[in-house]
Design a protein around this motif. Structure first.
Motif, short mmCIF file in Angstrom:
data_model
loop_
_atom_site.label_atom_id
_atom_site.label_comp_id
_atom_site.label_asym_id
_atom_site.label_seq_id
_atom_site.Cartn_x
_atom_site.Cartn_y
_atom_site.Cartn_z
N ARG A 1 1.78 6.84 -6.85
CA ARG A 1 0.74 7.80 -7.21
C ARG A 1 1.16 9.26 -6.97
NH1 ARG A 1 -3.01 3.79 -4.95
NH2 ARG A 1 -2.69 4.76 -2.93
N GLU B 1 1.16 4.06 -2.98
CA GLU B 1 0.95 5.47 -2.70
C GLU B 1 2.13 6.31 -3.19
OE1 GLU B 1 -0.29 8.08 1.15
OE2 GLU B 1 -1.13 6.08 0.88
N GLU C 1 0.83 -1.20 0.00
CA GLU C 1 0.00 0.00 0.00
C GLU C 1 0.87 1.27 0.00
OE1 GLU C 1 -2.99 2.14 3.16
OE2 GLU C 1 -3.06 -0.04 2.99
#
Length: 93
Positions: free
Chosen positions: A90, A87, A83
């Motif tokens: 992104r 992130e 995760e």
């Protein structure tokens, strides 16, 4: 020389120490991995003893519960790492 490039260079120099790796950064992760491996080995030994030598069934159940907890913890840590990586991907550059 442009004032913006000077400011950028100063900010980079000020924040450079934050991004450098520390020598002991991986010790906690390494210790966790060793604990995980030892838990799995102990559980496997308990299961083998239970099957071959007729060891205490309560010890087998306890070993299986510890193994299940260790695997769930490892999966949770892996999910958090994935995760965090996603992130980071992104983030705009």
């Amino acid at each position: 020389m442009d004032i913006r490039s000077t400011l950028v260079a100063q900010n980079y120099a000020a924040n450079r120490t934050v991004t450098q790796p520390t020598p002991n950064a991986g010790e906690g992760l390494l210790a966790g991995a060793k604990d995980f491996i030892s838990t799995l080995q102990q559980s496997e030994n308990t299961a083998m003893a239970s099957m071959t030598q007729g060891a205490d069934p309560h010890a087998l159940v306890q070993a299986l519960a510890q193994t299940e907890l260790a695997v769930q913890t490892a999966v949770t840590v892996r999910d958090k790492v994935v995760e965090a990586y996603q992130e980071i991907l992104r983030m705009p550059v």
